[in-house]
Motif scaffolding. Structure first.
Motif, PDB file in Angstrom:
ATOM      1  N   MET A   1       0.822  -1.194   0.000  1.00 40.87           N
ATOM      2  CA  MET A   1       0.000   0.000   0.000  1.00 40.87           C
ATOM      3  C   MET A   1       0.871   1.266   0.000  1.00 40.87           C
ATOM      4  O   MET A   1       0.596   2.202  -0.726  1.00 40.87           O
ATOM      5  CB  MET A   1      -0.927  -0.045   1.220  1.00 40.87           C
ATOM      6  N   ASN A   2       1.918   1.274   0.852  1.00 42.38           N
ATOM      7  CA  ASN A   2       2.796   2.440   0.896  1.00 42.38           C
ATOM      8  C   ASN A   2       3.467   2.695  -0.436  1.00 42.38           C
ATOM      9  O   ASN A   2       3.647   3.845  -0.829  1.00 42.38           O
ATOM     10  CB  ASN A   2       3.854   2.280   1.991  1.00 42.38           C
ATOM     11  N   ALA A   3       3.855   1.626  -1.141  1.00 48.07           N
ATOM     12  CA  ALA A   3       4.514   1.795  -2.437  1.00 48.07           C
ATOM     13  C   ALA A   3       3.573   2.480  -3.430  1.00 48.07           C
ATOM     14  O   ALA A   3       4.008   3.320  -4.225  1.00 48.07           O
ATOM     15  CB  ALA A   3       4.973   0.447  -2.968  1.00 48.07           C
ATOM     16  N   LEU A   4       2.291   2.135  -3.383  1.00 47.94           N
ATOM     17  CA  LEU A   4       1.326   2.777  -4.280  1.00 47.94           C
ATOM     18  C   LEU A   4       1.151   4.251  -3.938  1.00 47.94           C
ATOM     19  O   LEU A   4       1.051   5.096  -4.823  1.00 47.94           O
ATOM     20  CB  LEU A   4      -0.015   2.048  -4.215  1.00 47.94           C
ATOM     21  N   ILE A   5       1.115   4.550  -2.655  1.00 48.53           N
ATOM     22  CA  ILE A   5       0.984   5.946  -2.233  1.00 48.53           C
ATOM     23  C   ILE A   5       2.215   6.736  -2.656  1.00 48.53           C
ATOM     24  O   ILE A   5       2.106   7.867  -3.127  1.00 48.53           O
ATOM     25  CB  ILE A   5       0.738   6.020  -0.715  1.00 48.53           C
ATOM     26  N   ASP A   6       3.400   6.125  -2.511  1.00 53.95           N
ATOM     27  CA  ASP A   6       4.634   6.797  -2.917  1.00 53.95           C
ATOM     28  C   ASP A   6       4.678   7.041  -4.423  1.00 53.95           C
ATOM     29  O   ASP A   6       5.266   8.011  -4.885  1.00 53.95           O
ATOM     30  CB  ASP A   6       5.855   5.969  -2.506  1.00 53.95           C
ATOM     31  N   LEU A   7       4.067   6.155  -5.182  1.00 53.38           N
ATOM     32  CA  LEU A   7       4.071   6.240  -6.644  1.00 53.38           C
ATOM     33  C   LEU A   7       3.011   7.207  -7.172  1.00 53.38           C
ATOM     34  O   LEU A   7       3.161   7.756  -8.267  1.00 53.38           O
ATOM     35  CB  LEU A   7       3.844   4.837  -7.226  1.00 53.38           C
ATOM     36  N   LEU A   8       1.986   7.449  -6.407  1.00 55.98           N
ATOM     37  CA  LEU A   8       0.852   8.257  -6.867  1.00 55.98           C
ATOM     38  C   LEU A   8       1.242   9.637  -7.402  1.00 55.98           C
ATOM     39  O   LEU A   8       0.756  10.034  -8.470  1.00 55.98           O
ATOM     40  CB  LEU A   8      -0.182   8.371  -5.744  1.00 55.98           C
ATOM     41  N   PRO A   9       2.114  10.415  -6.730  1.00 55.81           N
ATOM     42  CA  PRO A   9       2.462  11.729  -7.293  1.00 55.81           C
ATOM     43  C   PRO A   9       3.093  11.642  -8.686  1.00 55.81           C
ATOM     44  O   PRO A   9       2.837  12.499  -9.532  1.00 55.81           O
ATOM     45  CB  PRO A   9       3.461  12.307  -6.282  1.00 55.81           C
ATOM     46  N   LEU A  10       3.894  10.608  -8.927  1.00 53.59           N
ATOM     47  CA  LEU A  10       4.513  10.452 -10.242  1.00 53.59           C
ATOM     48  C   LEU A  10       3.461  10.124 -11.302  1.00 53.59           C
ATOM     49  O   LEU A  10       3.505  10.653 -12.416  1.00 53.59           O
ATOM     50  CB  LEU A  10       5.604   9.380 -10.217  1.00 53.59           C
ATOM     51  N   VAL A  11       2.504   9.286 -10.950  1.00 53.49           N
ATOM     52  CA  VAL A  11       1.434   8.936 -11.895  1.00 53.49           C
ATOM     53  C   VAL A  11       0.579  10.169 -12.201  1.00 53.49           C
ATOM     54  O   VAL A  11       0.268  10.443 -13.365  1.00 53.49           O
ATOM     55  CB  VAL A  11       0.563   7.781 -11.345  1.00 53.49           C
ATOM     56  N   VAL A  12       0.243  10.933 -11.161  1.00 55.85           N
ATOM     57  CA  VAL A  12      -0.559  12.144 -11.369  1.00 55.85           C
ATOM     58  C   VAL A  12       0.248  13.167 -12.171  1.00 55.85           C
ATOM     59  O   VAL A  12      -0.292  13.841 -13.055  1.00 55.85           O
ATOM     60  CB  VAL A  12      -1.052  12.722 -10.020  1.00 55.85           C
ATOM     61  N   PHE A  13       1.545  13.281 -11.902  1.00 56.54           N
ATOM     62  CA  PHE A  13       2.433  14.145 -12.689  1.00 56.54           C
ATOM     63  C   PHE A  13       2.337  13.776 -14.167  1.00 56.54           C
ATOM     64  O   PHE A  13       2.179  14.641 -15.028  1.00 56.54           O
ATOM     65  CB  PHE A  13       3.871  13.975 -12.178  1.00 56.54           C
ATOM     66  N   TRP A  14       2.424  12.494 -14.469  1.00 55.73           N
ATOM     67  CA  TRP A  14       2.367  12.006 -15.853  1.00 55.73           C
ATOM     68  C   TRP A  14       1.028  12.372 -16.494  1.00 55.73           C
ATOM     69  O   TRP A  14       0.989  12.868 -17.617  1.00 55.73           O
ATOM     70  CB  TRP A  14       2.598  10.494 -15.860  1.00 55.73           C
ATOM     71  N   VAL A  15      -0.072  12.139 -15.761  1.00 57.68           N
ATOM     72  CA  VAL A  15      -1.410  12.438 -16.298  1.00 57.68           C
ATOM     73  C   VAL A  15      -1.549  13.939 -16.568  1.00 57.68           C
ATOM     74  O   VAL A  15      -2.001  14.347 -17.644  1.00 57.68           O
ATOM     75  CB  VAL A  15      -2.517  11.946 -15.334  1.00 57.68           C
ATOM     76  N   VAL A  16      -1.155  14.763 -15.601  1.00 55.84           N
ATOM     77  CA  VAL A  16      -1.277  16.216 -15.770  1.00 55.84           C
ATOM     78  C   VAL A  16      -0.396  16.693 -16.919  1.00 55.84           C
ATOM     79  O   VAL A  16      -0.803  17.556 -17.700  1.00 55.84           O
ATOM     80  CB  VAL A  16      -0.955  16.953 -14.451  1.00 55.84           C
ATOM     81  N   LEU A  17       0.792  16.135 -17.052  1.00 56.41           N
ATOM     82  CA  LEU A  17       1.668  16.510 -18.170  1.00 56.41           C
ATOM     83  C   LEU A  17       1.011  16.172 -19.500  1.00 56.41           C
ATOM     84  O   LEU A  17       1.076  16.958 -20.446  1.00 56.41           O
ATOM     85  CB  LEU A  17       3.025  15.805 -18.052  1.00 56.41           C
ATOM     86  N   LYS A  18       0.363  15.018 -19.570  1.00 55.88           N
ATOM     87  CA  LYS A  18      -0.318  14.626 -20.814  1.00 55.88           C
ATOM     88  C   LYS A  18      -1.492  15.555 -21.127  1.00 55.88           C
ATOM     89  O   LYS A  18      -1.789  15.813 -22.286  1.00 55.88           O
ATOM     90  CB  LYS A  18      -0.809  13.173 -20.728  1.00 55.88           C
ATOM     91  N   LEU A  19      -2.150  16.054 -20.082  1.00 59.65           N
ATOM     92  CA  LEU A  19      -3.331  16.896 -20.278  1.00 59.65           C
ATOM     93  C   LEU A  19      -3.008  18.379 -20.423  1.00 59.65           C
ATOM     94  O   LEU A  19      -3.758  19.116 -21.061  1.00 59.65           O
ATOM     95  CB  LEU A  19      -4.315  16.699 -19.118  1.00 59.65           C
ATOM     96  N   THR A  20      -1.918  18.826 -19.793  1.00 60.09           N
ATOM     97  CA  THR A  20      -1.598  20.263 -19.828  1.00 60.09           C
ATOM     98  C   THR A  20      -0.150  20.466 -20.262  1.00 60.09           C
ATOM     99  O   THR A  20       0.169  20.278 -21.414  1.00 60.09           O
ATOM    100  CB  THR A  20      -1.873  20.932 -18.459  1.00 60.09           C
ATOM    101  N   ASP A  21       0.699  20.857 -19.312  1.00 60.54           N
ATOM    102  CA  ASP A  21       2.114  21.077 -19.639  1.00 60.54           C
ATOM    103  C   ASP A  21       2.998  20.702 -18.453  1.00 60.54           C
ATOM    104  O   ASP A  21       2.503  20.358 -17.379  1.00 60.54           O
ATOM    105  CB  ASP A  21       2.372  22.523 -20.079  1.00 60.54           C
TER     106      ASP A  21
END
Length: 182
Positions: free
Chosen positions: A1-21
């Motif tokens: 569970m902790n590994a997923l929480i630690d990874l979440l900001p990177l995944v959200v970073f990737w999504v936001v980069l794909k959608l915006t800049d």
């Protein structure tokens, strides 16, 4: 569970980069990783040192990216983190009685010192390779391609860990009380 929480900001970073800049994505990464540190702080009464170092690097390089409007800062942060990790691991071969990799497992895995040192050298090589590839992709490809590599590098880490399991198996002890496969 902790590994997923630690990874979440990177995944959200990737999504936001794909959608915006990359600038919007950098702000999200900065805020997201600050929340990861707070989460660990609340759960463990203090965040792990690695999280604090990572958060500090994200905040510093993220702020430089935003202030100078130059994405090279956030991109280079990842290479620098890999190089610093490799340097810390390498220095542990000369400082202290155990290599850093052995210390990180906190005695949960008991391996001969020689094997710990070999595994440590493999990790050092892997981190240096990731640093070089990250730097190359950051300098020669689009922000989107670089972000794809960043997300893929997490899975490369997992694959690298799994590749070491056959070498560890002879040294892993099984506890019959906790063996639910029987």
């Amino acid at each position: 569970m902790n590994a997923l929480i630690d990874l979440l900001p990177l995944v959200v970073f990737w999504v936001v980069l794909k959608l915006t800049d990359i600038y919007q994505a950098t702000m999200v990464l900065m805020g997201g990783y600050a929340l990861v540190v707070v989460y660990h702080w609340l759960r463990q009464k203090r965040p792990p040192k690695m999280h604090l170092v990572t958060a500090a690097m994200i905040e510093i390089f993220g702020a430089l990216t935003l202030y100078f409007r130059n994405p090279e800062f956030i991109k280079i942060k990842f290479s620098l983190a890999y190089i610093l990790t490799a340097a810390a691991m390498l220095s542990s071969h000369f400082i202290g009685d155990k290599v850093l990799l052995a210390r990180m497992t906190q005695g949960e895995i008991n391996l001969p010192d020689k094997l710990w040192r070999r595994m440590s050298l493999a990790w050092i090589s892997f981190f240096l390779l990731l640093a070089g590839v990250n730097f190359y992709i950051a300098e020669n490809y689009s922000d989107g391609a670089w972000a794809n590599f960043k997300l893929a590098s997490v899975f490369l880490l997992v694959l690298f860990m799994l590749a070491q399991v056959p070498f560890l198996m002879p040294y892993l002890e099984t506890d019959p009380k906790n063996d639910h496969a029987r």
